[in-house]
Design an enzyme around this catalytic site. Structure first.
Site, PDB file in Angstrom:
ATOM      1  N   TRP A 172       1.694  12.924   3.991  1.00 46.97           N
ATOM      2  CA  TRP A 172       1.451  12.235   5.261  1.00 46.97           C
ATOM      3  C   TRP A 172       0.702  10.920   5.069  1.00 46.97           C
ATOM      4  O   TRP A 172       0.598  10.142   5.992  1.00 46.97           O
ATOM      5  CB  TRP A 172       0.645  13.146   6.208  1.00 46.97           C
ATOM      6  N   LYS A 185      12.273  15.701   2.978  1.00 52.14           N
ATOM      7  CA  LYS A 185      11.410  16.530   3.829  1.00 52.14           C
ATOM      8  C   LYS A 185      10.053  15.840   3.942  1.00 52.14           C
ATOM      9  O   LYS A 185       9.227  15.903   3.041  1.00 52.14           O
ATOM     10  CB  LYS A 185      11.232  17.935   3.243  1.00 52.14           C
ATOM     11  N   PRO A 186       9.825  15.143   5.067  1.00 57.02           N
ATOM     12  CA  PRO A 186       8.534  14.468   5.231  1.00 57.02           C
ATOM     13  C   PRO A 186       7.443  15.472   5.607  1.00 57.02           C
ATOM     14  O   PRO A 186       7.744  16.606   5.984  1.00 57.02           O
ATOM     15  CB  PRO A 186       8.792  13.494   6.380  1.00 57.02           C
ATOM     16  N   ALA A 187       6.192  15.041   5.521  1.00 54.29           N
ATOM     17  CA  ALA A 187       5.080  15.918   5.899  1.00 54.29           C
ATOM     18  C   ALA A 187       5.122  16.217   7.396  1.00 54.29           C
ATOM     19  O   ALA A 187       5.525  15.379   8.201  1.00 54.29           O
ATOM     20  CB  ALA A 187       3.762  15.240   5.546  1.00 54.29           C
ATOM     21  N   GLY A 215       2.524  14.699  -3.547  1.00 55.88           N
ATOM     22  CA  GLY A 215       1.574  15.494  -2.773  1.00 55.88           C
ATOM     23  C   GLY A 215       0.466  15.991  -3.672  1.00 55.88           C
ATOM     24  O   GLY A 215       0.197  15.409  -4.729  1.00 55.88           O
ATOM     25  N   SER A 216      -0.136  17.094  -3.278  1.00 53.89           N
ATOM     26  CA  SER A 216      -1.307  17.588  -4.008  1.00 53.89           C
ATOM     27  C   SER A 216      -0.896  18.244  -5.330  1.00 53.89           C
ATOM     28  O   SER A 216       0.219  18.758  -5.464  1.00 53.89           O
ATOM     29  CB  SER A 216      -2.055  18.592  -3.141  1.00 53.89           C
ATOM     30  N   GLU A 233       4.429  13.249  -8.358  1.00 54.77           N
ATOM     31  CA  GLU A 233       3.357  12.271  -8.099  1.00 54.77           C
ATOM     32  C   GLU A 233       2.254  13.043  -7.400  1.00 54.77           C
ATOM     33  O   GLU A 233       2.365  13.362  -6.214  1.00 54.77           O
ATOM     34  CB  GLU A 233       3.885  11.146  -7.198  1.00 54.77           C
ATOM     35  N   LEU A 234       1.195  13.367  -8.150  1.00 49.94           N
ATOM     36  CA  LEU A 234       0.211  14.327  -7.630  1.00 49.94           C
ATOM     37  C   LEU A 234      -1.145  13.662  -7.357  1.00 49.94           C
ATOM     38  O   LEU A 234      -1.224  12.456  -7.221  1.00 49.94           O
ATOM     39  CB  LEU A 234       0.109  15.493  -8.619  1.00 49.94           C
ATOM     40  N   ARG A 247      -8.841   1.353   1.701  1.00 53.80           N
ATOM     41  CA  ARG A 247      -7.465   1.252   2.177  1.00 53.80           C
ATOM     42  C   ARG A 247      -7.091   2.625   2.732  1.00 53.80           C
ATOM     43  O   ARG A 247      -7.375   3.647   2.086  1.00 53.80           O
ATOM     44  CB  ARG A 247      -6.540   0.876   1.019  1.00 53.80           C
ATOM     45  N   CYS A 284      -4.030   8.313  -2.873  1.00 51.58           N
ATOM     46  CA  CYS A 284      -4.142   9.012  -4.162  1.00 51.58           C
ATOM     47  C   CYS A 284      -4.811   8.128  -5.204  1.00 51.58           C
ATOM     48  O   CYS A 284      -5.418   8.615  -6.141  1.00 51.58           O
ATOM     49  CB  CYS A 284      -2.760   9.431  -4.638  1.00 51.58           C
ATOM     50  N   GLU A 317     -10.756  15.610  -5.079  1.00 51.21           N
ATOM     51  CA  GLU A 317     -10.342  14.414  -4.343  1.00 51.21           C
ATOM     52  C   GLU A 317     -11.070  14.408  -3.004  1.00 51.21           C
ATOM     53  O   GLU A 317     -10.968  15.383  -2.258  1.00 51.21           O
ATOM     54  CB  GLU A 317      -8.842  14.530  -4.043  1.00 51.21           C
ATOM     55  N   SER A 323      -0.853  -1.022  -6.704  1.00 50.39           N
ATOM     56  CA  SER A 323       0.502  -0.623  -6.295  1.00 50.39           C
ATOM     57  C   SER A 323       1.408  -1.839  -6.159  1.00 50.39           C
ATOM     58  O   SER A 323       1.044  -2.817  -5.504  1.00 50.39           O
ATOM     59  CB  SER A 323       0.456   0.095  -4.946  1.00 50.39           C
TER      60      SER A 323
HETATM   61  P1  NAP Z   1       0.482  18.521   0.193  1.00 50.68           P
HETATM   62  O1  NAP Z   1      -0.273  19.465   1.033  1.00 50.68           O
HETATM   63  O2  NAP Z   1       0.707  18.869  -1.221  1.00 50.68           O
HETATM   64  O3  NAP Z   1       1.854  18.267   0.952  1.00 50.68           O
HETATM   65  C1  NAP Z   1       2.809  17.335   0.488  1.00 50.68           C
HETATM   66  C2  NAP Z   1       4.183  17.721   0.991  1.00 50.68           C
HETATM   67  O4  NAP Z   1       4.524  18.979   0.435  1.00 50.68           O
HETATM   68  C3  NAP Z   1       4.284  17.882   2.497  1.00 50.68           C
HETATM   69  O5  NAP Z   1       5.551  17.437   2.907  1.00 50.68           O
HETATM   70  C4  NAP Z   1       4.168  19.397   2.672  1.00 50.68           C
HETATM   71  O6  NAP Z   1       4.793  19.873   3.829  1.00 50.68           O
HETATM   72  C5  NAP Z   1       4.936  19.862   1.456  1.00 50.68           C
HETATM   73  N1  NAP Z   1       4.642  21.232   1.041  1.00 50.68           N
HETATM   74  C6  NAP Z   1       3.504  21.947   1.183  1.00 50.68           C
HETATM   75  N2  NAP Z   1       3.642  23.170   0.623  1.00 50.68           N
HETATM   76  C7  NAP Z   1       4.899  23.231   0.128  1.00 50.68           C
HETATM   77  C8  NAP Z   1       5.661  24.212  -0.564  1.00 50.68           C
HETATM   78  N3  NAP Z   1       5.162  25.413  -0.882  1.00 50.68           N
HETATM   79  N4  NAP Z   1       6.920  23.917  -0.907  1.00 50.68           N
HETATM   80  C9  NAP Z   1       7.447  22.728  -0.630  1.00 50.68           C
HETATM   81  N5  NAP Z   1       6.787  21.748   0.018  1.00 50.68           N
HETATM   82  C10 NAP Z   1       5.522  21.990   0.389  1.00 50.68           C
HETATM   83  O7  NAP Z   1      -0.220  17.084   0.153  1.00 50.68           O
HETATM   84  P2  NAP Z   1      -0.722  16.207   1.364  1.00 50.68           P
HETATM   85  O8  NAP Z   1      -1.989  16.775   1.881  1.00 50.68           O
HETATM   86  O9  NAP Z   1       0.394  15.958   2.325  1.00 50.68           O
HETATM   87  O10 NAP Z   1      -0.985  14.817   0.646  1.00 50.68           O
HETATM   88  C11 NAP Z   1      -2.161  14.495   0.001  1.00 50.68           C
HETATM   89  C12 NAP Z   1      -2.024  14.686  -1.502  1.00 50.68           C
HETATM   90  O11 NAP Z   1      -0.953  13.895  -1.989  1.00 50.68           O
HETATM   91  C13 NAP Z   1      -3.246  14.209  -2.257  1.00 50.68           C
HETATM   92  O12 NAP Z   1      -3.538  15.108  -3.287  1.00 50.68           O
HETATM   93  C14 NAP Z   1      -2.803  12.869  -2.834  1.00 50.68           C
HETATM   94  O13 NAP Z   1      -3.501  12.458  -3.976  1.00 50.68           O
HETATM   95  C15 NAP Z   1      -1.368  13.142  -3.118  1.00 50.68           C
HETATM   96  N6  NAP Z   1      -0.613  11.886  -3.202  1.00 50.68           N
HETATM   97  C16 NAP Z   1      -0.180  11.479  -4.437  1.00 50.68           C
HETATM   98  C17 NAP Z   1       0.502  10.278  -4.556  1.00 50.68           C
HETATM   99  C18 NAP Z   1       0.985   9.807  -5.891  1.00 50.68           C
HETATM  100  O14 NAP Z   1       1.808   8.903  -5.917  1.00 50.68           O
HETATM  101  N7  NAP Z   1       0.529  10.356  -7.010  1.00 50.68           N
HETATM  102  C19 NAP Z   1       0.745   9.494  -3.424  1.00 50.68           C
HETATM  103  C20 NAP Z   1       0.294   9.938  -2.198  1.00 50.68           C
HETATM  104  C21 NAP Z   1      -0.385  11.151  -2.097  1.00 50.68           C
HETATM  105  P3  NAP Z   1       3.926  20.178   5.165  1.00 50.68           P
HETATM  106  O15 NAP Z   1       3.409  18.876   5.602  1.00 50.68           O
HETATM  107  O16 NAP Z   1       4.918  20.742   6.084  1.00 50.68           O
HETATM  108  O17 NAP Z   1       2.842  21.127   4.740  1.00 50.68           O
END
Ligand code: NAP
Length: 487
Positions: free
Chosen positions: A160, A184-186, A238-239, A260-261, A288, A294, A391, A451
């Site tokens: 998100w 599949k967006p958040a 994501g995470s 990308e975590l 920002r 991340c 984080e 970036s």
């Molecule tokens: P997240 O909780 O891991 O969720 C990311 C995405 O994964 C969402 O679309 C979520 O859907 C989905 N998801 C959750 N559980 C899942 C499962 N079991 N199977 C498949 N998909 C699943 O992360 P977030 O809170 O949205 O984002 C923050 C994290 O992203 C931070 O750790 C940040 O550092 C990281 N991030 C990394 C980068 C990079 O480029 N390295 C860039 C941006 C963000 P739902 O929304 O429906 O739960």
């Protein structure tokens, strides 16, 4: 579909979409509520995909795959280029949508749209330059010819915090490579993804090439898609926790993964740094998206000789920021994404304070209806506090004092993450030498922002696998095919 009245005053109704987008058709539905993080009020409701919907999306991506793969690169490139132009034309509406559903300040949302659109322009260009190779073997036995083929159907999962850019950073290279995708967006920020899909349709993306679904069952639908042998790629942002779960799931069918975590970026300021430049960079690297990035500076390591001046300067800058809803043009620090995010930040800060840290500004959640946490600076933070390991994902800057270069390097590397790092020093030789010893995928030297769509973005250690953007990004969606040729 439902849209809160307030929403229509802010965004172009042509971009309102809330149904699943499968095979070029919009399927209305409801079940996922989107909240305004600055008030907690309902903003919109979007469709909730079932496992059957996900299977239909794979069918649609499969039906479109052969045609898209056979479409000349120049034509794929021109469609991406048109999509870039449409995003640029609709930049203000898209930025408003992002500010509404994500909460980030408009200035950050505008920056995100420009960055996001740029991935389409960059990959419109890269689509026509897919590399190949021709060599003779060292033994002279035959010729080696290497072609790159699209890997196949790709499932793209995005977070998100950058609702537009994390999607275009995957869709751009995937389409350029000749793959069809399911995005599949958040659940917190689906509206931007659907709005972009509308623009993709207008740009001429053929039905089924891009499919978008929102769901309250991300694990269930992702597992179902990964189990389908037609799906050959998972690109996840994501995470780290969810990344680990998905890697294990993808292993069952040996699906190629790009990950990308999470991050835990150190921001190192040496005594010989230009203080004003370091403070400017610190504000960008920390604030920002109100710290919800991340690459956000998560740990400020400041050398003893400049430490007090840095803390004073950072405190003054953080105190001057205007807090408010993202869509208020005056806002510089918007709300966090959810109440849970505020709770997590509060826990990390409270634990640090209890362990001896001191807040020079902020330090407690704001008692507002929305999910606000104030810009906060902490000094005297113990180096082993949980805030140094996790984080923060919020507007909190913990500052740690160090003496020697070796100590800074040891502290910076003391984490399971390795996404981004920052160094400020007037001595480029020293910065490069220290930089070589930092375990990170990306390093900003005298810069608070790294970036760029033309650069390889990604991390080492538990921050991820693979790279997005740049020349490397397109190869994540391709398989090299080797022909041993004799003639
Ligand atoms: P997240 O909780 O891991 O969720 C990311 C995405 O994964 C969402 O679309 C979520 O859907 C989905 N998801 C959750 N559980 C899942 C499962 N079991 N199977 C498949 N998909 C699943 O992360 P977030 O809170 O949205 O984002 C923050 C994290 O992203 C931070 O750790 C940040 O550092 C990281 N991030 C990394 C980068 C990079 O480029 N390295 C860039 C941006 C963000 P739902 O929304 O429906 O739960």
């Amino acid at each position: 579909m439902t849209f809160h009245a307030k929403f229509s005053g802010y965004a172009d109704p042509a971009l309102h979409a809330a149904g699943l987008y499968i095979g070029g058709k919009w399927q209305s539905g409801s079940g996922i509520t989107v909240l305004d993080p600055s008030t907690g009020n309902l903003l919109a409701e979007v469709a909730d995909a079932s496992i059957e919907d996900a299977q239909r999306a794979v069918d649609a991506a499969h039906a479109a795959a052969a045609g898209w793969r056979a479409t000349p690169a120049r034509q794929r490139s021109e469609i991406l280029r048109r999509w870039y132009q449409l995003m640029t034309q609709h930049a203000e509406e898209l930025a408003t949508l992002i500010a509404l559903e994500n909460g980030k300040a408009l200035v950050d949302a505008r920056g995100e749209v420009a960055y996001a659109a740029e991935f389409f322009r960059w990959y419109a260009e890269e689509a026509t330059r897919i590399p190949g190779e021709f060599r003779r073997t060292p033994s002279g036995s035959h010729n080696i010819l290497v072609d790159h083929e699209p890997i196949g159907i790709a499932v793209l999962i995005t977070p998100w915090n950058f609702p537009a850019a994390m999607a275009t950073r995957k869709i751009g290279p995937a389409l350029a490579a000749g793959c069809t995708v399911i995005l599949k967006p958040a659940s917190e920020t689906p509206l931007t993804a659907y709005a972009m899909a509308r623009l993709g349709e207008e740009a001429g993306v053929p039905p089924g090439v891009v499919n978008v679904l929102t769901t309250s069952n991300p694990g269930g639908i992702t597992n179902a898609m990964l189990a389908d042998s037609r799906v050959r790629k998972l690109s996840f942002t994501g995470s780290t926790g969810v990344g680990r779960v998905l890697l294990a799931e993808a292993a069952k069918s040996v699906v190629s993964c790009s990950m990308e975590l999470g991050g835990n970026a150190p921001f190192i300021v040496f005594d010989d740094a230009d203080l004003e430049a370091a403070l400017d960079g610190a504000m960008i690297a920390k604030m920002r998206n109100a710290g919800e990035a991340c690459t956000a500076a998560n740990r400020f390591y400041v050398q003893a000789g400049i430490h007090d001046a840095f803390v004073a300067g950072l405190t003054a800058r953080m105190m001057s920021l205007k807090i408010g809803p993202g869509y208020d043009p005056e806002t510089q620090c918007g709300p966090m994404i959810t109440q849970n995010a505020v709770r997590k930040i509060d826990r990390l800060v409270s634990e640090a304070l209890a362990a001896g840290a001191r807040a020079t500004t902020g330090g407690k959640p704001l008692m507002e209806n929305g999910y606000f946490y104030p810009p906060t600076v902490l000094e005297n933070v113990p180096v082993n506090a949980s805030i140094a390991r996790e984080e923060i994902f919020g507007p909190v800057a913990p500052v740690y004092k160090f003496e020697s270069d070796d100590e800074a390097i040891r502290l910076a590397n003391n984490t399971e993450y390795g996404l981004a790092a920052y160094i400020y020093s007037r001595d480029l030789n020293r910065a490069m030498k220290v930089g070589k010893r930092i375990e990170t995928g990306m390093l900003g030297i005298n810069r608070g922002l790294m970036s760029d769509p033309a650069a390889p973005f990604g991390g080492v250690k538990q921050s991820g696998l693979g790279r997005e953007g740049g020349v490397a990004g397109i190869l994540e969606f391709m398989e090299p095919k080797y022909y041993a040729v004799d003639y």
